[in-house]
Scaffold this motif. Structure first.
Motif, PDB file in Angstrom:
ATOM      1  N   LEU A   6      42.018  24.979  44.739  1.00 41.21           N
ATOM      2  CA  LEU A   6      41.982  24.322  43.434  1.00 41.21           C
ATOM      3  C   LEU A   6      40.690  23.538  43.250  1.00 41.21           C
ATOM      4  O   LEU A   6      40.059  23.585  42.187  1.00 41.21           O
ATOM      5  N   MET A   7      40.286  22.823  44.265  1.00 34.49           N
ATOM      6  CA  MET A   7      39.054  22.034  44.174  1.00 34.49           C
ATOM      7  C   MET A   7      37.835  22.941  44.046  1.00 34.49           C
ATOM      8  O   MET A   7      36.893  22.633  43.312  1.00 34.49           O
ATOM      9  N   GLN A   8      37.846  24.051  44.746  1.00 32.80           N
ATOM     10  CA  GLN A   8      36.729  24.977  44.642  1.00 32.80           C
ATOM     11  C   GLN A   8      36.607  25.506  43.216  1.00 32.80           C
ATOM     12  O   GLN A   8      35.498  25.643  42.679  1.00 32.80           O
ATOM     13  N   GLY A   9      37.761  25.819  42.605  1.00 25.32           N
ATOM     14  CA  GLY A   9      37.729  26.277  41.227  1.00 25.32           C
ATOM     15  C   GLY A   9      37.198  25.219  40.283  1.00 25.32           C
ATOM     16  O   GLY A   9      36.440  25.512  39.354  1.00 25.32           O
ATOM     17  N   LEU A  10      37.575  23.962  40.520  1.00 22.35           N
ATOM     18  CA  LEU A  10      37.076  22.884  39.672  1.00 22.35           C
ATOM     19  C   LEU A  10      35.573  22.694  39.833  1.00 22.35           C
ATOM     20  O   LEU A  10      34.851  22.443  38.864  1.00 22.35           O
ATOM     21  N   ARG A  11      35.077  22.836  41.046  1.00 20.86           N
ATOM     22  CA  ARG A  11      33.661  22.589  41.306  1.00 20.86           C
ATOM     23  C   ARG A  11      32.780  23.748  40.850  1.00 20.86           C
ATOM     24  O   ARG A  11      31.669  23.536  40.352  1.00 20.86           O
ATOM     25  N   THR A  12      33.242  24.982  41.047  1.00 21.72           N
ATOM     26  CA  THR A  12      32.392  26.138  40.770  1.00 21.72           C
ATOM     27  C   THR A  12      32.633  26.756  39.396  1.00 21.72           C
ATOM     28  O   THR A  12      31.772  27.480  38.884  1.00 21.72           O
ATOM     29  N   GLY A  13      33.804  26.511  38.823  1.00 20.91           N
ATOM     30  CA  GLY A  13      34.166  27.186  37.584  1.00 20.91           C
ATOM     31  C   GLY A  13      34.665  28.600  37.802  1.00 20.91           C
ATOM     32  O   GLY A  13      34.990  29.302  36.848  1.00 20.91           O
ATOM     33  N   LEU A  14      34.729  29.047  39.067  1.00 21.20           N
ATOM     34  CA  LEU A  14      35.219  30.381  39.387  1.00 21.20           C
ATOM     35  C   LEU A  14      36.724  30.331  39.633  1.00 21.20           C
ATOM     36  O   LEU A  14      37.207  29.432  40.310  1.00 21.20           O
ATOM     37  N   THR A  15      37.434  31.283  39.091  1.00 23.15           N
ATOM     38  CA  THR A  15      38.890  31.295  39.238  1.00 23.15           C
ATOM     39  C   THR A  15      39.354  32.669  39.718  1.00 23.15           C
ATOM     40  O   THR A  15      39.928  33.445  38.949  1.00 23.15           O
ATOM     41  N   PRO A  16      39.112  32.999  40.984  1.00 27.65           N
ATOM     42  CA  PRO A  16      39.630  34.279  41.501  1.00 27.65           C
ATOM     43  C   PRO A  16      41.142  34.353  41.316  1.00 27.65           C
ATOM     44  O   PRO A  16      41.839  33.341  41.347  1.00 27.65           O
ATOM     45  N   PHE A  17      41.631  35.549  41.119  1.00 24.54           N
ATOM     46  CA  PHE A  17      43.040  35.742  40.810  1.00 24.54           C
ATOM     47  C   PHE A  17      43.906  35.213  41.939  1.00 24.54           C
ATOM     48  O   PHE A  17      43.742  35.592  43.108  1.00 24.54           O
ATOM     49  N   LEU A  18      44.828  34.314  41.604  1.00 25.57           N
ATOM     50  CA  LEU A  18      45.748  33.690  42.556  1.00 25.57           C
ATOM     51  C   LEU A  18      45.021  32.997  43.712  1.00 25.57           C
ATOM     52  O   LEU A  18      45.591  32.774  44.775  1.00 25.57           O
ATOM     53  N   GLY A  19      43.752  32.637  43.493  1.00 25.80           N
ATOM     54  CA  GLY A  19      42.992  31.962  44.537  1.00 25.80           C
ATOM     55  C   GLY A  19      42.581  32.860  45.684  1.00 25.80           C
ATOM     56  O   GLY A  19      42.232  32.375  46.769  1.00 25.80           O
ATOM     57  N   LEU A  20      42.596  34.184  45.471  1.00 27.93           N
ATOM     58  CA  LEU A  20      42.229  35.120  46.525  1.00 27.93           C
ATOM     59  C   LEU A  20      40.742  35.020  46.853  1.00 27.93           C
ATOM     60  O   LEU A  20      39.938  34.626  46.005  1.00 27.93           O
ATOM     61  N   PRO A  21      40.349  35.397  48.071  1.00 29.95           N
ATOM     62  CA  PRO A  21      38.927  35.442  48.395  1.00 29.95           C
ATOM     63  C   PRO A  21      38.189  36.394  47.449  1.00 29.95           C
ATOM     64  O   PRO A  21      38.659  37.508  47.196  1.00 29.95           O
ATOM     65  N   LEU A  22      37.052  35.963  46.925  1.00 32.96           N
ATOM     66  CA  LEU A  22      36.257  36.778  46.008  1.00 32.96           C
ATOM     67  C   LEU A  22      35.260  37.595  46.826  1.00 32.96           C
ATOM     68  O   LEU A  22      34.341  37.047  47.434  1.00 32.96           O
ATOM     69  N   VAL A  23      35.452  38.920  46.843  1.00 35.14           N
ATOM     70  CA  VAL A  23      34.620  39.823  47.640  1.00 35.14           C
ATOM     71  C   VAL A  23      34.260  41.021  46.761  1.00 35.14           C
ATOM     72  O   VAL A  23      35.149  41.767  46.332  1.00 35.14           O
ATOM     73  N   LEU A  24      32.987  41.209  46.481  1.00 34.85           N
ATOM     74  CA  LEU A  24      32.577  42.226  45.519  1.00 34.85           C
ATOM     75  C   LEU A  24      32.280  43.584  46.140  1.00 34.85           C
ATOM     76  O   LEU A  24      32.258  44.591  45.429  1.00 34.85           O
ATOM     77  N   TRP A  53      39.748  37.906  32.220  1.00 34.59           N
ATOM     78  CA  TRP A  53      39.443  36.468  32.263  1.00 34.59           C
ATOM     79  C   TRP A  53      40.689  35.639  31.946  1.00 34.59           C
ATOM     80  O   TRP A  53      40.940  34.617  32.588  1.00 34.59           O
ATOM     81  N   ALA A  54      41.460  36.078  30.958  1.00 31.59           N
ATOM     82  CA  ALA A  54      42.666  35.335  30.588  1.00 31.59           C
ATOM     83  C   ALA A  54      43.683  35.348  31.717  1.00 31.59           C
ATOM     84  O   ALA A  54      44.351  34.341  31.981  1.00 31.59           O
ATOM     85  N   LEU A  55      43.806  36.466  32.408  1.00 27.95           N
ATOM     86  CA  LEU A  55      44.773  36.556  33.495  1.00 27.95           C
ATOM     87  C   LEU A  55      44.346  35.711  34.689  1.00 27.95           C
ATOM     88  O   LEU A  55      45.178  35.044  35.319  1.00 27.95           O
ATOM     89  N   ARG A  56      43.063  35.701  34.995  1.00 27.84           N
ATOM     90  CA  ARG A  56      42.601  34.848  36.103  1.00 27.84           C
ATOM     91  C   ARG A  56      42.784  33.374  35.763  1.00 27.84           C
ATOM     92  O   ARG A  56      43.184  32.577  36.610  1.00 27.84           O
ATOM     93  N   ALA A  57      42.490  33.015  34.524  1.00 29.46           N
ATOM     94  CA  ALA A  57      42.665  31.617  34.131  1.00 29.46           C
ATOM     95  C   ALA A  57      44.131  31.215  34.193  1.00 29.46           C
ATOM     96  O   ALA A  57      44.466  30.112  34.638  1.00 29.46           O
ATOM     97  N   ALA A  58      45.028  32.100  33.760  1.00 23.51           N
ATOM     98  CA  ALA A  58      46.460  31.793  33.772  1.00 23.51           C
ATOM     99  C   ALA A  58      46.991  31.677  35.194  1.00 23.51           C
ATOM    100  O   ALA A  58      47.996  31.005  35.432  1.00 23.51           O
ATOM    101  N   ALA A  59      46.318  32.334  36.147  1.00 20.73           N
ATOM    102  CA  ALA A  59      46.760  32.290  37.545  1.00 20.73           C
ATOM    103  C   ALA A  59      46.283  31.048  38.275  1.00 20.73           C
ATOM    104  O   ALA A  59      46.746  30.761  39.379  1.00 20.73           O
ATOM    105  N   MET A  60      45.378  30.296  37.665  1.00 21.96           N
ATOM    106  CA  MET A  60      44.823  29.117  38.328  1.00 21.96           C
ATOM    107  C   MET A  60      45.925  28.084  38.558  1.00 21.96           C
ATOM    108  O   MET A  60      46.612  27.649  37.633  1.00 21.96           O
ATOM    109  N   GLY A  61      46.116  27.714  39.804  1.00 25.31           N
ATOM    110  CA  GLY A  61      47.125  26.709  40.135  1.00 25.31           C
ATOM    111  C   GLY A  61      48.525  27.253  40.314  1.00 25.31           C
ATOM    112  O   GLY A  61      49.442  26.494  40.620  1.00 25.31           O
ATOM    113  N   LEU A  62      48.697  28.575  40.136  1.00 27.07           N
ATOM    114  CA  LEU A  62      50.027  29.169  40.296  1.00 27.07           C
ATOM    115  C   LEU A  62      50.318  29.376  41.777  1.00 27.07           C
ATOM    116  O   LEU A  62      49.467  29.812  42.535  1.00 27.07           O
ATOM    117  N   GLY A  63      51.508  29.045  42.196  1.00 32.64           N
ATOM    118  CA  GLY A  63      51.887  29.287  43.582  1.00 32.64           C
ATOM    119  C   GLY A  63      51.946  30.771  43.885  1.00 32.64           C
ATOM    120  O   GLY A  63      52.144  31.598  42.993  1.00 32.64           O
TER     121      GLY A  63
END
Length: 312
Positions: A6-24, A53-63
């Motif tokens: 959660l803190m990483q998302g707040l600091r970076t503005g990046l919201t990987p889906f369900l907080g998963l590791p972002l690997v391209l 984008w909407a789905l990743r944002a909606a997943a932010m903070g979801l258990g």
């Protein structure tokens, strides 16, 4: 989702889906979530290109641990979280002005991940993009079973719009290309008005099992439904969910809403049916969220909960 994520998302503005590791870059993992930001195949009410984008944002903070359906039946109250071992692979770079190019890009990207042994979950994006994923997965696994939840059969020939490929033709294309085993294809939630019976006749001739909401609610057909769902999973299978399968009272922000749709409980029942397959699905998608339309936030929240159950 941990406090660190959660803190990483707040600091970076990046919201990987369900907080998963972002690997391209493709690499071995249990699975990968991929956005498909394209709606070049939509006939009416565009906007699904913004769905990832909407789905990743909606997943932010979801258990990531769905609540057990029952807590008073002696079942364990804890278990592995959803998407354990999964990655967020970012968005597939689908350019907005050529559906054919977008399909090639989806096929190449899904194929690269599938070759590493990953399962794939697409976040749409319009439903035509499913064809690219099916092409990739069929190259890897052979003809697939398909559980397709949708208000529409998506088996038109495209003549009315002068194109063979749009979001209402991909099932026909997949069957004609041999990507699907028609004896292992089930469509559920069908109810949209149509101009003629050509799509239904094509699907019936192919051997596809079709279910309306009323069929699904008929207890006399429960054993037949169970048999049809089991048949899908008798080999590598794909699960495709158009959000218009649900009633628009629950998910209004879709390209083609149709009244009289599935409830959340009915949709989850179908998704959970895939858990009885001998092997997990090799690919899945959640398509047609259009966050430019009214009710987008509610629609995205419902969609994210469906994705959580897909991955659980």
């Amino acid at each position: 989702m941990s406090a660190d994520v959660l803190m990483q998302g707040l600091r970076t503005g990046l919201t990987p889906f369900l907080g998963l590791p972002l690997v391209l870059d493709p690499r071995p993992a249990t699975g990968v979530v991929l956005g498909v930001p394209c709606d070049a195949g939509v006939i009416n009410r565009p906007g699904a290109r913004l769905g990832p984008w909407a789905l990743r944002a909606a997943a932010m903070g979801l258990g990531t641990h769905p609540m057990p359906a029952r807590l008073r039946e002696g079942r364990p109250a804890s278990g592995p979280g959803a998407a354990e071992g999964w990655l967020d692979g970012g968005n597939i770079p689908t350019l907005p002005f050529s559906l054919a190019d977008a399909l090639e890009t989806v096929q190449a990207t899904v194929g690269a991940w599938a070759m590493t042994g990953c399962r794939t979950l697409l976040l749409g994006g319009d439903h035509a993009l499913t064809l690219g994923a099916l092409r990739a997965q069929a190259l890897q696994h052979g003809p697939l079973g398909l559980l397709h939840l949708d208000a529409h059969p998506d088996a038109a020939d495209g003549a009315a719009w002068g194109t063979e490929i749009h979001h209402g033709t991909w099932v026909r294309q997949a069957l004609e290309e041999g990507l699907l085993d028609p004896q292992r294809v089930v469509q559920a939630g069908l109810r949209a008005p149509r101009f003629d019976d050509a799509e239904l006749a094509f699907l019936q001739a192919a051997g596809v099992r079709m279910w309306t909401p009323e069929d699904l609610r008929d207890p006399r057909l429960d054993s037949r439904l169970a048999a049809d769902l089991a048949a899908v999973g008798r080999g590598p299978a794909y699960l495709s969910l158009d959000l218009d399968a649900l009633d628009p009272a629950l998910v209004p922000a879709v390209a083609e809403p149709v009244p009289g749709g599935l409830s959340l409980e009915e949709t989850l029942r179908l998704i959970h049916g895939a858990r009885h397959w001998p092997e997990p699905w090799v690919g899945a998608d959640l398509m047609e969220l259009a966050p430019t339309l009214e009710g987008a936030e509610t629609s995205a929240r419902v969609a994210v909960h469906l994705a959580l159950h897909l991955l659980a």
